[in-house]
Write an enzyme that holds these catalytic residues in place. Structure first.
Site, short mmCIF file in Angstrom:
data_model
loop_
_atom_site.label_atom_id
_atom_site.label_comp_id
_atom_site.label_asym_id
_atom_site.label_seq_id
_atom_site.Cartn_x
_atom_site.Cartn_y
_atom_site.Cartn_z
N TYR A 106 0.85 -1.19 0.00
CA TYR A 106 0.00 0.00 0.00
C TYR A 106 0.88 1.24 0.00
CZ TYR A 106 -3.42 3.44 1.68
OH TYR A 106 -4.22 4.55 1.84
N ASP B 199 9.22 2.58 -0.41
CA ASP B 199 8.20 3.17 0.44
C ASP B 199 8.51 2.78 1.88
OD1 ASP B 199 5.98 3.85 1.95
OD2 ASP B 199 4.55 3.34 0.38
N LYS C 4 5.30 8.96 9.18
CA LYS C 4 5.07 8.40 10.52
C LYS C 4 6.14 8.81 11.54
CE LYS C 4 2.28 4.59 8.73
NZ LYS C 4 0.95 5.09 9.10
#
Length: 440
Positions: free
Chosen positions: A150, A245, A278
């Site tokens: 994702y 990612d 994050k």
């Protein structure tokens, strides 16, 4: 911690009922709705350290940590102090600040593959911008991604596999026209032969390959070293950019991210671009994408690839991120965090074995995952063979015992520096009770 025996006769249920009248599904991000596991979502009232308390005052040991950012735990004193000071100076300026430069310098120092970077406000924004930049820098249109990975909810990335390597993806969300994903090719994670065939067919027109090196959205699945090595080789051979990612894994699995873990096994290994989020924001909305100077200089205002954001480099978020990076950079931090995570997984494995329940788990740094399977899956199709009903029993059994794990079997878990040996022991004991129920 005594079980909450009547969670549906609670303020959580009342809040969920109110929310559903105004917010689609009652939540502002789908997984929070408990749709996959059933039951009533817990509305968080406050959090501190390794715990949060819901609207009924029930305490939970928190293993999602805002889906990864809270690596220090909630409310770390040094981070709170930095944020409070920043708030007093101003919320947002729409102009550059010194702290943006300081955060960029810190990230570049810690991640060797990044020579320049751009700060943004979310992982989705960073991933979307990285794809645009890869296309602009290479002059190519096609991108390769992997099933189960994702990269945010940008249209071109909400796609499932087509019928073969010569065809491209189909949208997995309403509102995404087929022509938007016509250049997105979706392959099976850890499938080297398929990867080689895809590059043989499409290599000359591929702008980039984007991958979660440790996938956290099909629970916890590692890219094998041979697979990752081949990704790097094929991208180099065909002039495509390798995009990591690391929104989840960046500063979560190691100080240098997952790419530093692979560099131990693949000499000289580096991606061309990295997407981060994050942990670098410490819980505030902040993300980044970066890479080689030659690629990043293609961004406006220096180059022709446009990207912008009103709140990019927000002064409160950068203060939070800088304070977090300072703490996690202290000697021994990751060794301690990794040992805690390993103790949790080994404890859960021991209890499952004792109860005769199929179980396997894995971890890296402060990120972990487990499956009710005999062996660790290597791709999304294998993850999908997990028994949802059994996982739901485990989830609610732990929840009732004050342990909060991800409310979906496709999500990874996260350890923080604030978790104690007592927290781990309590978690393992609670899991042992639930495994006994699963074994009947």
């Amino acid at each position: 911690m005594a079980p909450n025996t009547s969670p549906d006769k609670s303020r959580n249920a009342a809040l969920f009922e109110r929310a559903r009248k105004l917010i689609p599904g009652g939540v502002n991000s789908p997984v929070r709705a408990f749709k996959a596991v059933g039951g009533t979502p817990r509305f968080v009232q406050r959090a501190q350290g390794a715990y949060f308390w819901d609207a009924d005052g029930q305490r939970y040991i928190d293993y999602i940590g805002s889906w990864g950012p809270m690596i220090l735990g909630h409310g770390h004193p040094a981070v709170v102090e930095a944020v409070q000071k920043a708030v007093l100076e101003g919320f947002s300026y729409g102009a550059p600040t010194e702290r943006e430069v300081e955060l960029a310098e810190e990230i570049v120092k810690l991640v060797p593959s990044i020579e320049m970077l751009r700060l943004v406000s979310s992982g989705t924004e960073a991933g979307m911008s990285a794809i645009r930049l890869a296309r602009g820098a290479t002059g190519r249109s096609k991108i390769i991604k992997f099933e189960g990975c994702y990269h945010g909810h940008a249209d071109a990335l909400l796609v499932k596999a087509g019928s073969g390597l010569a065809t491209f993806g189909n949208p997995t969300s309403a509102g995404v026209p087929p022509e938007v994903v016509q250049h997105t090719l979706v392959l099976e994670y850890n499938h080297i032969a398929q990867l080689e065939e895809a590059f043989a067919i499409h290599g000359s027109s591929t702008a980039c390959l984007i991958i979660e090196p440790i996938a956290g959205n099909m629970n916890f699945v590692r890219a094998s070293v041979p697979f990752m090595k081949r990704c790097r080789e094929l991208c180099t051979q065909h002039g495509a950019l390798l995009v990591f990612d690391e929104v989840m894994t960046g500063f979560r699995v190691a100080l240098g991210g997952a790419q530093s873990v692979y560099a131990k096994s693949i000499p000289g290994f580096q991606p061309d671009m990295t997407v981060m989020g994050k942990v670098i924001g410490g819980g505030m909305p902040l993300a980044a994408f970066g890479g080689t100077r030659a690629v990043m200089e293609q961004l406006a205002p220096q180059g022709p690839v446009y990207q912008a954001g009103t709140l990019s480099g927000n002064p409160v978020a950068t203060a939070c991120g800088l304070a977090t990076l300072k703490e996690i950079g202290k000697p021994g931090f990751y060794e301690d965090l990794g040992h805690k995570t390993q103790r949790l997984i080994s404890g859960l494995q021991a209890e499952a074995d004792k109860a005769g329940v199929d179980f396997c788990g894995d971890s890296e740094g402060g990120m972990f995952g487990f499956f009710l399977l005999k062996e660790l899956p290597q791709n999304y199709a294998k993850v999908m063979t997990t028994d949802n009903a059994r996982f739901n029993t485990l989830f609610h059994g732990l929840l009732d015992r004050g342990i909060y794990i991800a409310p979906a079997l496709y999500e990874a878990g996260f350890m923080s520096a604030a978790h104690t040996d007592a927290d781990i022991a309590e978690t393992v004991a609670a899991a042992g009770d639930v495994f006994k129920l699963l074994s009947k």
